[in-house]
Design a protein around this motif. Structure first.
Motif, short mmCIF file in Angstrom:
data_model
loop_
_atom_site.label_atom_id
_atom_site.label_comp_id
_atom_site.label_asym_id
_atom_site.label_seq_id
_atom_site.Cartn_x
_atom_site.Cartn_y
_atom_site.Cartn_z
N ALA A 189 0.86 -1.19 0.00
CA ALA A 189 0.00 0.00 0.00
C ALA A 189 0.89 1.23 0.00
N MET A 190 0.62 2.15 -0.92
CA MET A 190 1.42 3.36 -1.07
C MET A 190 0.47 4.54 -1.24
N GLY A 191 1.04 5.74 -1.27
CA GLY A 191 0.19 6.91 -1.47
C GLY A 191 0.06 7.77 -0.23
N GLY A 192 1.20 8.05 0.44
CA GLY A 192 1.16 8.91 1.62
C GLY A 192 0.67 8.22 2.87
N VAL A 193 0.94 6.92 3.00
CA VAL A 193 0.49 6.16 4.18
C VAL A 193 1.42 6.45 5.35
N ASN A 223 2.43 27.10 10.18
CA ASN A 223 3.66 26.52 10.75
C ASN A 223 3.92 25.08 10.28
N PRO A 224 3.95 24.83 8.97
CA PRO A 224 4.16 23.46 8.49
C PRO A 224 5.55 22.91 8.83
N GLN A 225 6.52 23.80 9.10
CA GLN A 225 7.86 23.34 9.46
C GLN A 225 7.94 22.93 10.93
N GLN A 226 6.87 23.19 11.68
CA GLN A 226 6.79 22.78 13.09
C GLN A 226 5.49 22.02 13.30
N PRO A 227 5.41 20.79 12.82
CA PRO A 227 4.16 20.02 12.89
C PRO A 227 3.65 19.85 14.32
N LEU A 228 2.36 19.62 14.42
CA LEU A 228 1.71 19.44 15.71
C LEU A 228 2.01 18.08 16.33
N GLN A 229 2.52 17.16 15.52
CA GLN A 229 2.91 15.85 16.03
C GLN A 229 3.95 15.25 15.07
N PHE A 230 4.71 14.29 15.56
CA PHE A 230 5.69 13.61 14.73
C PHE A 230 5.03 12.47 13.97
N GLU A 265 5.81 9.63 10.38
CA GLU A 265 6.63 9.19 9.26
C GLU A 265 5.75 8.49 8.25
N LYS A 266 6.08 8.66 6.98
CA LYS A 266 5.40 7.94 5.92
C LYS A 266 6.26 6.76 5.49
N ALA A 267 5.60 5.70 5.03
CA ALA A 267 6.30 4.50 4.59
C ALA A 267 5.36 3.72 3.69
N LYS A 309 -0.29 -3.32 13.97
CA LYS A 309 -0.85 -4.54 14.54
C LYS A 309 -1.21 -5.56 13.47
N LYS A 310 -1.51 -5.07 12.26
CA LYS A 310 -1.97 -5.96 11.20
C LYS A 310 -1.05 -6.00 9.98
N ALA A 311 -0.10 -5.09 9.92
CA ALA A 311 0.76 -5.01 8.74
C ALA A 311 2.16 -4.59 9.17
N ALA A 312 3.08 -4.67 8.23
CA ALA A 312 4.45 -4.19 8.45
C ALA A 312 4.66 -2.95 7.58
N PHE A 313 5.81 -2.30 7.77
CA PHE A 313 6.13 -1.12 6.99
C PHE A 313 7.55 -1.20 6.48
N SER A 314 7.77 -0.57 5.35
CA SER A 314 9.12 -0.40 4.84
C SER A 314 9.87 0.58 5.73
N ALA A 315 11.15 0.78 5.43
CA ALA A 315 11.87 1.89 6.06
C ALA A 315 11.11 3.18 5.74
N PRO A 316 11.11 4.16 6.64
CA PRO A 316 10.38 5.40 6.39
C PRO A 316 10.86 6.09 5.12
N THR A 317 9.93 6.66 4.38
CA THR A 317 10.27 7.39 3.17
C THR A 317 10.48 8.87 3.45
N MET A 318 9.77 9.39 4.46
CA MET A 318 9.92 10.81 4.81
C MET A 318 9.32 11.07 6.18
N VAL A 319 9.80 12.12 6.82
CA VAL A 319 9.24 12.58 8.09
C VAL A 319 8.17 13.63 7.79
N ASP A 320 7.04 13.50 8.45
CA ASP A 320 5.94 14.43 8.22
C ASP A 320 5.24 14.65 9.56
#
Length: 264
Positions: free
Chosen positions: A104-108, A217-224, A226-228, A116-127
């Motif tokens: 599954a791709m597309g900004g996940v 303030n998009p450079q200071q997100p309200l929470q950490f 990662e996309k993968a 709990k139900k799936a695995a993830f690749s290495a992170p593609t980006m921090v968001d």
């Protein structure tokens, strides 16, 4: 007597062997990596929502475009197979992924609930989450505390991390669900809502599409966050391949080239 006992023991062992072989065969089939299945089928089935620019967008001609569409095509090419895109929704993403897709791709975003139900690749980006508002209101809504006040009309798309954030964080603002993540930003432009909190990368993209909108303030997100890429749980071989492909794509500059095309 000893000969009879020996013969009986051999017969018993033979029966046990025959009964175990099918179980071992079935277990072996169950443990076949999705990597092998993709190579055998010649198709990489990619789940994506098609409503999350710039990562994925489902066009009127029923084709997909976006950053992760190009990267999925690259991943499929590296495998020597064709990418087959499967449209889903954020509400049904996990069920559709398990039933119909290899990845599954597309900004996940990576979440513990999905883990709990799936695995993830290495992170593609921090968001992370950031608000987007009408530029005319940017001085009024300079931070989340100013946004979360009585009279503020917040809007959110259902089924994903945006709704989860909204239901957790809003205490005083009025929250409205809007079913279409493509048209939701027009609701703010048209004055039918005041703010949406979504991924910071999306707020910046939508500001390009709608000059009337400004990220807060998009450079200071309200929470950490990662996309993968979401992968079958427990499939080490497939995850290792996807991670190796992603590492090489970043090392060679291919990933950055696609990133810059869609996000800069």
């Amino acid at each position: 007597m000893k000969k009879l006992l020996g013969a009986a023991l051999l017969a018993a062992l033979a029966l046990v062997s025959l009964s175990v072989r099918p179980a071992l065969a079935a277990d072996g089939e169950a443990n076949v990596s999705r990597l092998d299945q993709v190579l055998k089928s010649g198709t990489l089935r990619v789940c994506m929502t098609g409503d999350y620019k710039p990562f994925t967008f489902y066009r009127p001609d029923q084709s997909f475009e976006g950053m992760d569409v190009e990267l999925a095509t690259s991943l499929a090419k590296s495998l020597g197979v064709q990418a087959q895109f499967v449209k889903t929704t954020w509400s049904n993403l996990m069920n559709d992924f398990i039933a119909q897709c290899d990845i599954a791709m597309g900004g996940v975003s990576i979440t513990l609930e999905r883990q709990k139900k799936a695995a993830f690749s290495a992170p593609t980006m921090v968001d992370g989450k950031a608000p987007v508002v009408r530029c005319a209101d940017k001085d009024k809504f300079r931070n989340f505390e100013q946004i979360d006040q009585p009279g503020t009309r917040a809007i959110v798309n259902p089924g994903g991390t945006n709704e989860r954030f909204a239901r957790t964080r809003y205490q005083r603002a009025t929250l409205t669900l809007h079913p279409d993540n493509v048209t939701i930003f027009q609701q703010i432009v048209d004055g039918r809502a005041d703010v949406m909190v979504t991924d910071a990368s999306e707020t910046m993209w939508q500001a390009k599409l709608h000059p009337e909108l400004c990220p807060v303030n998009p450079q200071q997100p309200l929470q950490f966050a990662e996309k993968a890429y979401m992968l079958p749980r427990g499939d080490v071989a497939f995850k290792e391949y996807v991670d190796a492909w992603l590492h090489l794509a970043k090392a060679t500059g291919e990933y950055q080239q696609v990133f810059d095309k869609w996000l800069k």
